[in-house]
Design a protein around this motif. Structure first.
Motif, PDB file in Angstrom:
ATOM      1  N   UNK A 355       0.834  -1.191   0.000  1.00  0.00           N
ATOM      2  CA  UNK A 355       0.000   0.000   0.000  1.00  0.00           C
ATOM      3  C   UNK A 355       0.875   1.249   0.000  1.00  0.00           C
ATOM      4  N   UNK A 356       0.446   2.220  -0.785  1.00  0.00           N
ATOM      5  CA  UNK A 356       1.113   3.509  -0.798  1.00  0.00           C
ATOM      6  C   UNK A 356       0.113   4.616  -0.554  1.00  0.00           C
ATOM      7  N   UNK A 362      -4.265   7.066  -2.607  1.00  0.00           N
ATOM      8  CA  UNK A 362      -3.884   5.749  -2.091  1.00  0.00           C
ATOM      9  C   UNK A 362      -3.888   4.725  -3.216  1.00  0.00           C
ATOM     10  N   UNK A 363      -2.860   3.859  -3.216  1.00  0.00           N
ATOM     11  CA  UNK A 363      -2.781   2.722  -4.129  1.00  0.00           C
ATOM     12  C   UNK A 363      -2.574   1.467  -3.309  1.00  0.00           C
ATOM     13  N   UNK A 389      -6.551  -4.720  -7.132  1.00  0.00           N
ATOM     14  CA  UNK A 389      -5.848  -3.439  -7.234  1.00  0.00           C
ATOM     15  C   UNK A 389      -6.863  -2.316  -7.030  1.00  0.00           C
ATOM     16  N   UNK A 390      -6.570  -1.423  -6.099  1.00  0.00           N
ATOM     17  CA  UNK A 390      -7.456  -0.303  -5.804  1.00  0.00           C
ATOM     18  C   UNK A 390      -6.648   0.990  -5.781  1.00  0.00           C
ATOM     19  N   UNK A 391      -7.151   1.985  -6.491  1.00  0.00           N
ATOM     20  CA  UNK A 391      -6.482   3.284  -6.527  1.00  0.00           C
ATOM     21  C   UNK A 391      -7.509   4.373  -6.251  1.00  0.00           C
ATOM     22  N   UNK A 392      -7.152   5.313  -5.387  1.00  0.00           N
ATOM     23  CA  UNK A 392      -8.017   6.441  -5.046  1.00  0.00           C
ATOM     24  C   UNK A 392      -7.222   7.738  -5.192  1.00  0.00           C
ATOM     25  N   UNK A 393      -7.810   8.679  -5.917  1.00  0.00           N
ATOM     26  CA  UNK A 393      -7.191  10.002  -6.073  1.00  0.00           C
ATOM     27  C   UNK A 393      -8.171  11.055  -5.574  1.00  0.00           C
ATOM     28  N   UNK A 405     -13.406  13.063  -6.287  1.00  0.00           N
ATOM     29  CA  UNK A 405     -12.758  11.785  -5.979  1.00  0.00           C
ATOM     30  C   UNK A 405     -12.818  10.889  -7.203  1.00  0.00           C
ATOM     31  N   UNK A 406     -11.692  10.207  -7.449  1.00  0.00           N
ATOM     32  CA  UNK A 406     -11.635   9.226  -8.531  1.00  0.00           C
ATOM     33  C   UNK A 406     -11.155   7.903  -7.958  1.00  0.00           C
ATOM     34  N   UNK A 407     -11.888   6.812  -8.266  1.00  0.00           N
ATOM     35  CA  UNK A 407     -11.536   5.470  -7.813  1.00  0.00           C
ATOM     36  C   UNK A 407     -11.426   4.543  -9.012  1.00  0.00           C
ATOM     37  N   UNK A 408     -10.389   3.709  -8.992  1.00  0.00           N
ATOM     38  CA  UNK A 408     -10.234   2.664 -10.001  1.00  0.00           C
ATOM     39  C   UNK A 408      -9.853   1.374  -9.295  1.00  0.00           C
ATOM     40  N   UNK A 409     -10.412   0.274  -9.760  1.00  0.00           N
ATOM     41  CA  UNK A 409     -10.093  -1.011  -9.137  1.00  0.00           C
ATOM     42  C   UNK A 409     -10.163  -2.119 -10.166  1.00  0.00           C
TER      43      UNK A 409
END
Length: 750
Positions: A355-356, A362-363, A389-393, A405-409
């Motif tokens: 996790x980062x 967050x990734x 895989x989950x990414x939040x910007x 908010x942008x979410x990709x998974x």
């Protein structure tokens, strides 16, 4: 008097006046004065280089013999050591101070020693003491007929000595500690923080119970030290007679290890081990167990090996942005954890992730493995999720005046049997909170999400609606929502009240659940007080709630000086029924859900009550009712829970349930406690388990005996009865810990 004698007298007078003005009274009839510090170059106590203060009723100095004598309430502070006595005589030539009568010496580290006669040298570091006793740390007590202090005051050797962590009162019947170690020679090494016994006898209640020619332990100032822990004895109908012998290993200030071998008469041997480590930005622990059972299986004549591992870790990788982590729960046998009383969990989850986190973004890259231990579980249907895989910007600045908010998974789900799927999802969300001049809270939210699935199926028998060939499914899920709240507040003295009506409107199209998408992450759904006022009720990604809908209700709260009460009522509405929800919450055949409610009473430290309810409005029937009560008063505590559930989703294999669970610890007398706990299945009118116990716990000693009965049968585990005996001789600065008299394993769940 000769000239030389006169010069000596004058010199003694100057030294006493200029360097020993710390005395309260220099001679009979003198007036008290504030004690100044000794001059560092001409200190009379000790060789040059020491500093200190002295106070006494009378101080005399013999110029011929170079003896300084202080009498009456003597108090000497020298190099951080404070000596109290009725009389102190100091020989300057030999650097020997002799103290008599009610002698006590306070060390810089807080240790206090007492004696009737003491001889000190080497700047009051070394010496001998008669009728010696000392307080070590907060609770340690050492005594000896005679004690010798050496090695610059770091080693104390007591002859015919005794040590205990128990309080000793000078009252009839309380002069004998609960436990003590007597020895011909007791050595206290302050540098290594060890107490060493030669020819030692352990006494309990004044009665000798064990002898050893040599024994050592950490002194009470040590927080952790390698050594044997107190054993646990017992008998169960499954394991037979048992003894557990824990061994603690202190690897460093931030690492330790506990090994717990257990021997049983009916189920072989068990070895448990737990490793723990902490560092500045993380930590980890692992707990493993391995057992050999020569009486395994339903026939009880099979030789079986079992193993399990539990643990968790958070390990920083770089710049406090990236870190690696894991959570592991695994066992080789479905009934192993219950058999040896390691855990009552029946579903295990393990994960591995990186996790980062940077700012508000967050990734996360994760892999999941699931294990089912129930009789009805088929491990082939449990999926492996790798990778997820989950990414939040989330930008730091506002977008169009609101929060963006942008979410990709993406997830790859591969069970051994059943549909296998890969999913990719992207979602954007914009949220604008507004506050009107009269206190209304209005939140506008716009959301758009898109999913793409790649699905195959290798099990048409169990999943006939999903084709075996590879196929792709896409969908789009937009909605616009409005959240309105208008809290009203009132006060009456030190009491205040808040009433807040809540309404939510969601505009969304129908048709978000096309056929062929396997439902892996949205099966366990329950409409409750935690999600009734959310725009999306369903968890996960696979099933979604679509179409125009609304949520409405209120929250009422009363605040008092000692606590608060709260009532929450909510309900979901739709323009038409949605079979996606099933019969659980009533939205499958009506346009409104069950009535969802929560009532809480909180008076911190003493009492709390929470009730959660799901009421069918058509019939008034309670589909779900949960009650939790927690009360604490002094050393007594009670916890009671009641659960009633209608039959849940049939695919989950969850039947209706009604049970009550309670446990209570009652403090009786000063250090005694009674424990009772029970769980009953009201639906089937049978007990699940119960336990009763009696224990004693104080600053130096803990003991308990408990009886436990398990009434359930699980494959090769039949109903069982256990009797456990725990004993703890506390040798360090340990507080009373009543919870350890009747411990619950870290993984044990009700």
């Amino acid at each position: 008097m000769t000239g030389e004698g006169l010069r000596c007298a004058v010199r003694a007078f100057i030294v006493l006046v200029s360097l020993l003005l710390a005395a309260d009274v220099l001679a009979a009839g003198s007036r008290p004065r504030s004690p100044p510090a000794f001059a560092s170059s001409k200190a009379l106590l000790g060789k040059p280089g020491g500093t200190g203060l002295i106070r006494a009723d009378e101080v005399t100095y013999n110029t011929r013999t170079k003896f300084v004598t202080a009498e009456g309430h003597v108090e000497i502070d020298y190099n951080g050591r404070i000596l109290l006595a009725d009389k102190v005589t100091y020989d300057q030539d030999k650097d020997v101070a002799t103290a008599d009568g009610h002698v006590s010496l306070l060390e810089p580290n807080g240790t206090v020693a007492f004696s009737t006669h003491t001889e000190l040298t080497n700047k009051m570091r070394d010496g001998i003491a008669e009728a010696f006793s000392a307080i070590i740390g907060k609770t340690g007590r050492m005594a000896a007929n005679r004690a010798i202090r050496s090695s610059n005051g770091t080693v104390v050797t007591g002859l015919h000595g005794v040590f205990s962590s128990c309080k000793v009162c000078d009252k009839p019947g309380q002069r004998t500690p609960l436990w003590q170690v007597k020895a011909v020679r007791v050595v206290w090494d302050e540098v290594n923080h060890r107490i060493i016994y030669h020819d030692a006898t352990l006494e309990m209640f004044g009665v000798p119970v064990a002898y050893t020619p040599y024994f050592s332990q950490a002194d009470p100032t040590v927080k952790h030290k390698s050594g044997l822990l107190m054993p646990e004895l017992g008998h169960t109908s499954v394991l037979g007679s048992l003894i557990r012998l824990p061994i603690y290993v202190a690897l460093s200030d931030s690492q330790d290890l506990t090994l717990m071998p257990m021997l049983t008469s009916r189920s072989g041997e068990l070895l448990e081990g737990e490793y723990r480590q902490r560092w500045d930005d993380g930590g980890m622990w692992l707990q493993g167990a391995i057992a050999y059972n020569p009486h395994g299986g339903l026939s009880e004549n099979q030789h079986e090996w079992y193993s399990s591992v539990f643990g968790s870790g958070r390990i920083p990788l770089a710049s406090n942005i990236w870190h690696f982590g894991y959570d592991v729960q695994y066992t080789s046998n479905d009934t192993f954890l219950k058999r040896y009383d390691i855990s009552f969990l029946d579903r295990l989850t393990s994960d591995l992730f990186v996790e980062g986190i940077d700012g508000r973004s967050r990734l996360l890259v994760t892999g999941y493995y699931f294990e089912g231990l129930r009789l009805t579980d088929n491990q082939d249907f449990f999926p492996v999720v790798l990778p997820l895989i989950e990414y939040t910007y989330i930008p730091e600045h506002e977008v169009l005046g609101g929060e963006f908010r942008f979410d990709a998974s993406s997830a790859v789900i591969t069970p051994k049997l059943g549909p296998q799927s890969q999913r990719a999802t992207g979602e954007i969300r914009w949220r604008l909170p507004l506050l009107t001049s009269n206190g209304q809270l209005i939140t506008i939210q716009a959301d758009a999400r898109g999913d793409i699935y790649r699905v195959t199926n290798n099990d048409l028998v169990d999943f006939p609606d999903i084709p075996t060939k590879v196929h792709y499914i896409g969908r789009g899920l937009p909605y616009v929502a409005l959240d309105w709240r208008w809290p009203f507040a009132a006060a009456n003295g030190d009491q205040s009240y808040v009433f807040e009506p809540i309404a939510q409107l969601i505009a969304a199209p129908y048709g978000g659940n096309p056929e062929g998408i396997p439902n892996e992450d949205s099966t366990d759904f329950e409409l409750d007080d935690n999600n009734i006022f959310t725009f999306e009720h369903l968890p996960g990604y696979d099933l979604v709630e679509t179409g125009p809908r609304a949520n409405a209700g209120f929250r009422a709260t009363a605040f008092f000086p000692a606590g608060s009460t709260e009532l929450l009522i909510g309900e979901a509405f739709r323009l038409k029924p949605d079979p996606t929800f099933g019969p659980v919450v009533g939205l499958d055949d009506t346009t409104h859900s069950d009535l969802i409610g929560r009532f809480t009473i909180k008076f911190p430290r003493h009492f709390s009550l929470t009730e959660r309810a799901d009421i069918d409005q058509e019939s008034g029937h309670l589909r779900r009712n949960e009650v939790y009560i927690d009360g604490t008063w002094g050393r007594s505590q009670v916890e009671v829970s009641y659960l009633r559930l209608d039959q849940q989703e049939p695919l989950l294999g969850l039947e209706s349930r009604e049970e009550v669970n309670g446990q209570a610890t009652m403090g009786i007398f000063e250090h005694w406690l009674l424990f009772a706990g029970a769980r009953r299945d009201i639906e089937n009118d049978r007990m699940i388990d119960d336990e009763f116990g009696l224990g004693y716990d104080d600053e130096c000693f803990g003991i308990s005996v408990s009886y436990r009965r398990n009434y359930t049968t699980d494959r090769d585990l039949t109903p069982s009865t256990s009797i456990l005996f725990r004993l703890n001789l506390k040798t360090g600065d340990q507080k009373e810990q009543s919870a350890e008299l009747f411990p619950r394993h870290v993984f044990t769940t009700p």
